[in-house]
Design a protein around this motif. Structure first.
Motif, PDB file in Angstrom:
ATOM      1  N   TRP A  83      53.395  24.538  78.800  1.00  0.00           N
ATOM      2  CA  TRP A  83      52.560  23.457  78.279  1.00  0.00           C
ATOM      3  C   TRP A  83      51.390  23.176  79.195  1.00  0.00           C
ATOM      4  CZ3 TRP A  83      53.084  22.838  73.479  1.00  0.00           C
ATOM      5  CH2 TRP A  83      54.314  22.966  72.864  1.00  0.00           C
ATOM      6  N   GLU A  84      51.622  23.270  80.523  1.00  0.00           N
ATOM      7  CA  GLU A  84      50.520  23.061  81.459  1.00  0.00           C
ATOM      8  C   GLU A  84      49.484  24.172  81.328  1.00  0.00           C
ATOM      9  OE1 GLU A  84      52.253  22.742  85.292  1.00  0.00           O
ATOM     10  OE2 GLU A  84      53.164  20.793  84.885  1.00  0.00           O
ATOM     11  N   LYS A  85      49.941  25.400  81.121  1.00  0.00           N
ATOM     12  CA  LYS A  85      49.005  26.516  80.931  1.00  0.00           C
ATOM     13  C   LYS A  85      48.174  26.308  79.678  1.00  0.00           C
ATOM     14  CE  LYS A  85      51.686  30.150  83.160  1.00  0.00           C
ATOM     15  NZ  LYS A  85      52.433  31.390  82.930  1.00  0.00           N
ATOM     16  N   LEU A  86      48.833  25.867  78.603  1.00  0.00           N
ATOM     17  CA  LEU A  86      48.098  25.648  77.361  1.00  0.00           C
ATOM     18  C   LEU A  86      47.116  24.489  77.501  1.00  0.00           C
ATOM     19  CD1 LEU A  86      50.931  26.115  74.731  1.00  0.00           C
ATOM     20  CD2 LEU A  86      49.030  27.647  75.217  1.00  0.00           C
ATOM     21  N   ARG A  87      47.505  23.461  78.240  1.00  0.00           N
ATOM     22  CA  ARG A  87      46.619  22.320  78.426  1.00  0.00           C
ATOM     23  C   ARG A  87      45.409  22.701  79.265  1.00  0.00           C
ATOM     24  NH1 ARG A  87      49.026  18.445  81.806  1.00  0.00           N
ATOM     25  NH2 ARG A  87      50.962  19.073  80.868  1.00  0.00           N
ATOM     26  N   ARG A  88      45.606  23.575  80.252  1.00  0.00           N
ATOM     27  CA  ARG A  88      44.522  23.980  81.138  1.00  0.00           C
ATOM     28  C   ARG A  88      43.717  25.149  80.597  1.00  0.00           C
ATOM     29  NH1 ARG A  88      47.719  24.201  86.846  1.00  0.00           N
ATOM     30  NH2 ARG A  88      48.434  22.058  86.868  1.00  0.00           N
ATOM     31  N   SER A  89      44.170  25.738  79.504  1.00  0.00           N
ATOM     32  CA  SER A  89      43.484  26.930  79.007  1.00  0.00           C
ATOM     33  C   SER A  89      42.044  26.598  78.657  1.00  0.00           C
ATOM     34  CB  SER A  89      44.213  27.489  77.778  1.00  0.00           C
ATOM     35  OG  SER A  89      44.112  26.574  76.727  1.00  0.00           O
ATOM     36  N   PRO A  90      41.143  27.561  78.869  1.00  0.00           N
ATOM     37  CA  PRO A  90      39.736  27.276  78.604  1.00  0.00           C
ATOM     38  C   PRO A  90      39.484  27.032  77.127  1.00  0.00           C
ATOM     39  CG  PRO A  90      40.041  29.597  79.060  1.00  0.00           C
ATOM     40  CD  PRO A  90      41.354  28.922  79.334  1.00  0.00           C
ATOM     41  N   LYS A  91      38.470  26.263  76.865  1.00  0.00           N
ATOM     42  CA  LYS A  91      38.124  25.975  75.490  1.00  0.00           C
ATOM     43  C   LYS A  91      37.605  27.252  74.832  1.00  0.00           C
ATOM     44  CE  LYS A  91      37.018  21.192  76.400  1.00  0.00           C
ATOM     45  NZ  LYS A  91      35.982  20.170  76.435  1.00  0.00           N
ATOM     46  N   PRO A  92      37.765  27.365  73.520  1.00  0.00           N
ATOM     47  CA  PRO A  92      37.276  28.574  72.873  1.00  0.00           C
ATOM     48  C   PRO A  92      35.762  28.674  73.014  1.00  0.00           C
ATOM     49  CG  PRO A  92      37.985  26.960  71.250  1.00  0.00           C
ATOM     50  CD  PRO A  92      38.392  26.451  72.592  1.00  0.00           C
ATOM     51  N   PRO A  93      35.255  29.878  73.254  1.00  0.00           N
ATOM     52  CA  PRO A  93      33.814  30.012  73.452  1.00  0.00           C
ATOM     53  C   PRO A  93      33.050  29.711  72.172  1.00  0.00           C
ATOM     54  CG  PRO A  93      34.839  32.167  73.282  1.00  0.00           C
ATOM     55  CD  PRO A  93      35.954  31.155  73.322  1.00  0.00           C
ATOM     56  N   LEU A  94      31.846  29.274  72.360  1.00  0.00           N
ATOM     57  CA  LEU A  94      31.008  29.004  71.205  1.00  0.00           C
ATOM     58  C   LEU A  94      30.675  30.317  70.513  1.00  0.00           C
ATOM     59  CD1 LEU A  94      28.590  26.397  72.759  1.00  0.00           C
ATOM     60  CD2 LEU A  94      30.494  25.981  71.226  1.00  0.00           C
ATOM     61  N   GLY A  95      30.569  30.266  69.214  1.00  0.00           N
ATOM     62  CA  GLY A  95      30.308  31.480  68.461  1.00  0.00           C
ATOM     63  C   GLY A  95      28.880  31.968  68.619  1.00  0.00           C
ATOM     64  N   LEU A  96      28.681  33.211  68.198  1.00  0.00           N
ATOM     65  CA  LEU A  96      27.328  33.771  68.251  1.00  0.00           C
ATOM     66  C   LEU A  96      26.426  33.117  67.219  1.00  0.00           C
ATOM     67  CD1 LEU A  96      28.164  37.568  68.592  1.00  0.00           C
ATOM     68  CD2 LEU A  96      27.324  36.036  70.354  1.00  0.00           C
ATOM     69  N   LEU A  97      27.011  32.824  66.079  1.00  0.00           N
ATOM     70  CA  LEU A  97      26.237  32.226  64.996  1.00  0.00           C
ATOM     71  C   LEU A  97      26.525  30.727  64.942  1.00  0.00           C
ATOM     72  CD1 LEU A  97      27.084  34.917  62.304  1.00  0.00           C
ATOM     73  CD2 LEU A  97      25.044  34.786  63.708  1.00  0.00           C
ATOM     74  N   PRO A  98      25.518  29.891  64.997  1.00  0.00           N
ATOM     75  CA  PRO A  98      25.765  28.446  64.900  1.00  0.00           C
ATOM     76  C   PRO A  98      26.393  28.094  63.554  1.00  0.00           C
ATOM     77  CG  PRO A  98      23.524  28.889  65.629  1.00  0.00           C
ATOM     78  CD  PRO A  98      24.122  30.196  65.241  1.00  0.00           C
ATOM     79  N   ALA A  99      27.416  27.272  63.585  1.00  0.00           N
ATOM     80  CA  ALA A  99      28.188  26.978  62.377  1.00  0.00           C
ATOM     81  C   ALA A  99      27.343  26.280  61.318  1.00  0.00           C
ATOM     82  CB  ALA A  99      29.403  26.129  62.735  1.00  0.00           C
ATOM     83  N   ALA A 100      26.557  25.299  61.713  1.00  0.00           N
ATOM     84  CA  ALA A 100      25.810  24.510  60.731  1.00  0.00           C
ATOM     85  C   ALA A 100      24.757  25.355  60.019  1.00  0.00           C
ATOM     86  CB  ALA A 100      25.150  23.316  61.412  1.00  0.00           C
ATOM     87  N   SER A 101      24.015  26.137  60.780  1.00  0.00           N
ATOM     88  CA  SER A 101      22.970  26.948  60.143  1.00  0.00           C
ATOM     89  C   SER A 101      23.579  28.056  59.291  1.00  0.00           C
ATOM     90  CB  SER A 101      22.040  27.539  61.196  1.00  0.00           C
ATOM     91  OG  SER A 101      22.771  28.366  62.068  1.00  0.00           O
ATOM     92  N   PHE A 102      24.710  28.627  59.720  1.00  0.00           N
ATOM     93  CA  PHE A 102      25.354  29.668  58.923  1.00  0.00           C
ATOM     94  C   PHE A 102      25.877  29.082  57.611  1.00  0.00           C
ATOM     95  CE2 PHE A 102      28.856  32.385  57.629  1.00  0.00           C
ATOM     96  CZ  PHE A 102      28.257  33.631  57.690  1.00  0.00           C
ATOM     97  N   ARG A 103      26.487  27.892  57.711  1.00  0.00           N
ATOM     98  CA  ARG A 103      27.002  27.240  56.513  1.00  0.00           C
ATOM     99  C   ARG A 103      25.863  26.919  55.541  1.00  0.00           C
ATOM    100  NH1 ARG A 103      28.688  22.463  58.444  1.00  0.00           N
ATOM    101  NH2 ARG A 103      30.243  23.551  59.674  1.00  0.00           N
ATOM    102  N   ALA A 104      24.729  26.487  56.081  1.00  0.00           N
ATOM    103  CA  ALA A 104      23.583  26.170  55.227  1.00  0.00           C
ATOM    104  C   ALA A 104      23.046  27.411  54.536  1.00  0.00           C
ATOM    105  CB  ALA A 104      22.484  25.521  56.053  1.00  0.00           C
ATOM    106  N   SER A 105      23.008  28.530  55.254  1.00  0.00           N
ATOM    107  CA  SER A 105      22.503  29.762  54.633  1.00  0.00           C
ATOM    108  C   SER A 105      23.466  30.271  53.566  1.00  0.00           C
ATOM    109  CB  SER A 105      22.251  30.827  55.694  1.00  0.00           C
ATOM    110  OG  SER A 105      23.460  31.169  56.332  1.00  0.00           O
ATOM    111  N   VAL A 106      24.778  30.121  53.793  1.00  0.00           N
ATOM    112  CA  VAL A 106      25.761  30.547  52.778  1.00  0.00           C
ATOM    113  C   VAL A 106      25.645  29.674  51.537  1.00  0.00           C
ATOM    114  CG1 VAL A 106      28.235  30.637  52.283  1.00  0.00           C
ATOM    115  CG2 VAL A 106      27.369  31.601  54.401  1.00  0.00           C
TER     116      VAL A 106
END
Length: 134
Positions: free
Chosen positions: A48-71
Motif C-alpha cells: 500500500w505504501e508503494k502504491l501510495r508513493r507511486s508516481p502519477k501517470p504521465p501526461l499524454g502526448l495529445l491534450p485530452a480537451a483538444s482531442f475530444r473537441a476534434s473527435v
C-alpha cells in the motif's frame, strides 16, 4: 623573597579539612545524559505504501480537451452521430499508442544510421515496412 612568602601563604595547612565541593552553577546541565539508542531498522515499504508513493501517470502526448473537441467536431459532420466520453478517451489512448510506436521506430531507424535526428527518410522507411501485405 617577597614572592616566596606569598606562595607559601596560598597553601592551606596540612591539618586543615578540605573544603566541601561546590555545587555546579547550573545543576540541570550537569545531569547524566541517557545513553544514545539507535533508531529501529527500516522495514521495506508495504504494497500500500508503494502504491501510495507511486508516481502519477504521465501526461499524454495529445491534450485530452483538444482531442475530444476534434473527435466531436468530426462526429458532428454526420447528423445523429455522437461520441461518448469513454469512447473519446479510448480513441485518444489508441492514437497515443500508435504515435509512440511510430516515434520509437523512427528513432530506431535514425539510430541505425548513426544519427540522433529523425529525417524524412526514416519516416518513409517505417511507412514502407508497415505496409500491410495481403
Amino acid at each position: 623573597m617577597a614572592r616566596a612568602k606569598q606562595a607559601a601563604a596560598k597553601k592551606p595547612p596540612k591539618n586543615a579539612p578540605s573544603p566541601a565541593p561546590k555545587p555546579p552553577k547550573n545543576a540541570c546541565s550537569r545531569a547524566p545524559k541517557p545513553p544514545k539508542t539507535r533508531p529501529p531498522p527500516r522495514r521495506p515499504p508495504s504494497l500500500w505504501e508503494k502504491l501510495r508513493r507511486s508516481p502519477k501517470p504521465p501526461l499524454g502526448l495529445l491534450p485530452a480537451a483538444s482531442f475530444r473537441a476534434s473527435v466531436r467536431s468530426a462526429a458532428a459532420l454526420r447528423e445523429g452521430f455522437g461520441v461518448q466520453a469513454g469512447a473519446a478517451a479510448a480513441l485518444r489512448e489508441g492514437c497515443e499508442a500508435h504515435l509512440l510506436a511510430l516515434l520509437e521506430a523512427w528513432g530506431l531507424c535514425a539510430l541505425h544510421a548513426k544519427r540522433s535526428v529523425v529525417r524524412v527518410a526514416d519516416v518513409s522507411l517505417v511507412r514502407s515496412l508497415r505496409v500491410k501485405r495481403g
